[in-house]
Motif scaffolding. Sequence first.
Motif, PDB file in Angstrom:
ATOM      1  N   ILE A 173       0.735  -1.149   0.252  1.00 19.83           N
ATOM      2  CA  ILE A 173      -0.136  -0.077   0.269  1.00 19.83           C
ATOM      3  C   ILE A 173       0.831   1.241   0.044  1.00 19.83           C
ATOM      4  N   ALA A 174       1.672   1.017   0.797  1.00 23.84           N
ATOM      5  CA  ALA A 174       2.908   1.897   1.244  1.00 23.84           C
ATOM      6  C   ALA A 174       3.375   2.005  -0.512  1.00 23.84           C
ATOM      7  N   ARG A 175       3.938   1.279  -0.902  1.00 22.91           N
ATOM      8  CA  ARG A 175       4.182   1.595  -2.219  1.00 22.91           C
ATOM      9  C   ARG A 175       3.629   2.326  -3.647  1.00 22.91           C
ATOM     10  N   ALA A 176       2.161   2.298  -3.520  1.00 25.36           N
ATOM     11  CA  ALA A 176       1.262   2.791  -4.765  1.00 25.36           C
ATOM     12  C   ALA A 176       0.657   3.862  -3.788  1.00 25.36           C
ATOM     13  N   LEU A 177       1.584   4.347  -2.822  1.00 25.41           N
ATOM     14  CA  LEU A 177       1.059   5.510  -2.610  1.00 25.41           C
ATOM     15  C   LEU A 177       2.451   7.074  -2.765  1.00 25.41           C
ATOM     16  N   VAL A 178       3.067   5.886  -2.512  1.00 30.70           N
ATOM     17  CA  VAL A 178       4.937   6.735  -2.246  1.00 30.70           C
ATOM     18  C   VAL A 178       4.815   7.739  -3.355  1.00 30.70           C
ATOM     19  N   HIS A 179       4.797   7.555  -4.226  1.00 29.75           N
ATOM     20  CA  HIS A 179       4.580   8.814  -5.359  1.00 29.75           C
ATOM     21  C   HIS A 179       3.564   9.881  -5.895  1.00 29.75           C
ATOM     22  N   LYS A 180       2.381   9.782  -4.852  1.00 27.77           N
ATOM     23  CA  LYS A 180       1.685  10.506  -4.839  1.00 27.77           C
ATOM     24  C   LYS A 180       0.649  10.681  -5.871  1.00 27.77           C
ATOM     25  N   PRO A 181       0.112   9.601  -6.513  1.00 33.57           N
ATOM     26  CA  PRO A 181      -0.598   9.117  -7.821  1.00 33.57           C
ATOM     27  C   PRO A 181      -2.121   9.165  -7.333  1.00 33.57           C
ATOM     28  N   ALA A 217      -7.944  -3.806   9.467  1.00 34.50           N
ATOM     29  CA  ALA A 217      -6.647  -3.019  10.056  1.00 34.50           C
ATOM     30  C   ALA A 217      -6.366  -2.591   8.438  1.00 34.50           C
ATOM     31  N   VAL A 218      -5.693  -3.522   7.896  1.00 34.48           N
ATOM     32  CA  VAL A 218      -5.380  -2.396   6.724  1.00 34.48           C
ATOM     33  C   VAL A 218      -6.337  -2.081   5.504  1.00 34.48           C
ATOM     34  N   SER A 219      -7.273  -2.580   5.875  1.00 33.58           N
ATOM     35  CA  SER A 219      -8.142  -1.866   4.970  1.00 33.58           C
ATOM     36  C   SER A 219      -8.832  -0.641   5.265  1.00 33.58           C
ATOM     37  N   ASP A 220      -9.073  -0.362   6.390  1.00 34.71           N
ATOM     38  CA  ASP A 220      -8.792   1.071   7.149  1.00 34.71           C
ATOM     39  C   ASP A 220      -8.050   1.750   7.373  1.00 34.71           C
ATOM     40  N   ILE A 221      -6.639   1.576   7.180  1.00 33.45           N
ATOM     41  CA  ILE A 221      -5.855   2.506   7.087  1.00 33.45           C
ATOM     42  C   ILE A 221      -5.783   2.325   4.567  1.00 33.45           C
ATOM     43  N   LEU A 222      -5.929   1.413   3.961  1.00 36.42           N
ATOM     44  CA  LEU A 222      -6.085   1.851   2.363  1.00 36.42           C
ATOM     45  C   LEU A 222      -6.733   2.900   2.151  1.00 36.42           C
TER      46      LEU A 222
END
Length: 243
Positions: free
Chosen positions: A162-170, A189-194
């Motif tokens: 999830i972090a990798r998918a978000l780190v480049h600010k898509p 827990a993971v879906s809440d964070i996403l």
Amino acid sequence: MLKIEKLSKTYDTVSTPILSALDLVVESGQSVSIQGASGCGKSTLLSLIAGFDSPTSGSIAINDYCLRPVKDPAHEIDNNKSASLQSKYVDEFRKNELGIVFQSYNLFDCFNAWDNIAFTARLKGNYNKHYQTELMQQLNILQLAKKPISQLSGGEQQRCAIARALVHKPSLVLADEPTGNLDEATSQAVSDILFDVCRKMNTTLLVVTHSADVALKADNPLWLHAGKLFTDKALTTPWSHSP
């Protein structure tokens, strides 16, 4: 913003279209979940949005990019930012606009957690150490930064994905069964964070899932059936967007 208009996909080996004149609009920062029976076309839809496949007809627009059938002679590449993308431009589109969370994580065994997450930002050229640190703190994985991927649990690996998918600010994140390999507690827990991180970042989120609990976290839960999107499981009224 994601805008899909009259999207259809037909394969030569199947007589019935997988997707049929499908419409969908998702505003920036909003989330949509899509449920449906196995084989109904959920993964096909994600593949088309990601540019891994080309639609038979219709269009997919994400900000200044527009994906149309590759062989459509009416839409040749021009110098306008909103020009249709041919195949050689799809990689650029994915690099600039898209984050993808895979069910199988798709992390690199040869990298530690930090370098796995940093990969897409370094590829795009907007790597920001402070931003990545902040993102990993939100996902509660900063303490895992130097650990090999093989030493992480499934939930920890999915948080890294999830972090990798978000780190480049898509502007758009596509999540394909992001909790499919997790137990119920970890899935919640993971879906809440996403969902929470995407809302905070004003990132559009499209989630394909078999989990009703995960689906209901979205601003707009939809069902895919007979090639079209519906607002509920009753499948009586196709979904439509009113401006």
